[in-house]
Design a protein around this motif. Sequence first.
Motif, PDB file in Angstrom:
ATOM      1  N   PRO A 171       0.853  -1.197   0.000  1.00 38.49           N
ATOM      2  CA  PRO A 171       0.000   0.000   0.000  1.00 38.49           C
ATOM      3  C   PRO A 171       0.882   1.238   0.000  1.00 38.49           C
ATOM      4  O   PRO A 171       1.842   1.332   0.769  1.00 38.49           O
ATOM      5  N   LYS A 172       0.574   2.181  -0.854  1.00 41.39           N
ATOM      6  CA  LYS A 172       1.391   3.386  -0.985  1.00 41.39           C
ATOM      7  C   LYS A 172       0.667   4.563  -0.333  1.00 41.39           C
ATOM      8  O   LYS A 172      -0.526   4.762  -0.536  1.00 41.39           O
ATOM      9  N   LEU A 173       1.414   5.336   0.438  1.00 44.56           N
ATOM     10  CA  LEU A 173       0.841   6.418   1.225  1.00 44.56           C
ATOM     11  C   LEU A 173       1.531   7.733   0.885  1.00 44.56           C
ATOM     12  O   LEU A 173       2.711   7.746   0.522  1.00 44.56           O
ATOM     13  N   LEU A 174       0.791   8.829   1.027  1.00 46.56           N
ATOM     14  CA  LEU A 174       1.353  10.164   0.831  1.00 46.56           C
ATOM     15  C   LEU A 174       1.005  11.040   2.032  1.00 46.56           C
ATOM     16  O   LEU A 174       0.038  10.768   2.745  1.00 46.56           O
ATOM     17  N   ILE A 175       1.802  12.049   2.241  1.00 48.97           N
ATOM     18  CA  ILE A 175       1.515  13.016   3.299  1.00 48.97           C
ATOM     19  C   ILE A 175       1.911  14.405   2.816  1.00 48.97           C
ATOM     20  O   ILE A 175       2.920  14.579   2.117  1.00 48.97           O
ATOM     21  N   ILE A 176       1.080  15.378   3.158  1.00 50.34           N
ATOM     22  CA  ILE A 176       1.338  16.789   2.843  1.00 50.34           C
ATOM     23  C   ILE A 176       1.192  17.568   4.148  1.00 50.34           C
ATOM     24  O   ILE A 176       0.135  17.503   4.791  1.00 50.34           O
TER      25      ILE A 176
END
Length: 386
Positions: free
Chosen positions: A158-163
């Motif tokens: 699972p690929k995650l992003l954060i801003i």
Amino acid sequence: MKSEGFETVQIQTTSGGTIQIRVRYYRRACDRRNGKRHKGLYAGLALLGIHDRCTLVLAAMVSAWSALLSSFEEVRQVLCDHGVDLNVKVIRKLAYRYAERARVVQQMGLIPLNEKDNLQGRRVVISADGGRTRLREKKRGPKTSKGRGRYHGAWREPKLLIIYVVDAHGKQEKSFTPFIDGGFNDPDGLFQLLESYLESLCIQEADKVLFVADGAHWIWNRVPDLIKALGLNPERVYELLDFYHAVEHLGKVAGLRKSWSAKERKSWVSKQRRFLLKGESETVVQVVQTLCRGRNSKAIKTERDYFVRNRHRLAFPTVKALNLPIGSGAIESSIRRVVNLRLKGPCIFWYRENAEKILMLRSYYKSGRWNCLKQMANSHISLLAA
């Protein structure tokens, strides 16, 4: 759609009781076959935001606990303690449908923002990473003796992003709630998701933008295209390799030198670490190059290539002088809190589509943007997923 007349519908409430409502039932002509009941829509309830025969508050509560707790069985137990008797199947359906409705609105770029989400003149940090979860994938062959389908328990990423936003001292701004999201799609899917968030936030107005991550090819191969698609000013954008991952790779190089003692390895890593902090990345590459001999030369070359292809992302002194983070600890923590503590565990296998829904619910809950997700799930636009 054609009306099928009025029907009496029981709506579950948070008090544990039910209320009865007379409402019209609609379905398409093509779904009416042989007098059997096929899927349709209670339009009046949908316009009120009532889906799956439960109130808005109950649906939000069940979905939040499904994201927070470690299993649907725990959610059932907590609901019982509050006087609401729902079985695991209903709980699972409510949570999945809630995420579906929210995702429809998010994919249309209609993310509810407030005045504190303005990025004008702010310093934005963007990061991405992948975790590990076991998915239930169908296996060819006959069914089991009990009539169950066979499946593979394959490990998937699972690929995650954060801003998030940092202040002039490099500390995360509390006034800006981070965005965390992800899925099991390919890297292009994650970057499309990231692009939609950044466009909604008007990233072009930011003062500085930092992309920081480990050395994964699937991340850095797509960052230049993302910068170009968003129309960002290259002078305000920084690409940085996670410093602590870089030091970890130095440790791997030292570990491949079997003739060195533990003290020599530690001393060598500390020396190269100081070179990186001083911005002397070329020196580090040359030193690693001199070690590319002997039986472990091939393995050492792999580590050398890691630094060579990321040499323009090793400007640690420059980024540090701007009081921007030189590590990707935020996304590493997000992987642990969002993925590992909910989707990963002994004998836990997910269907891909269900894992993505729980991933979205937990991402918004852990990032502190649950109210944002509730607005999307209760929006009239979400009727497209009803």
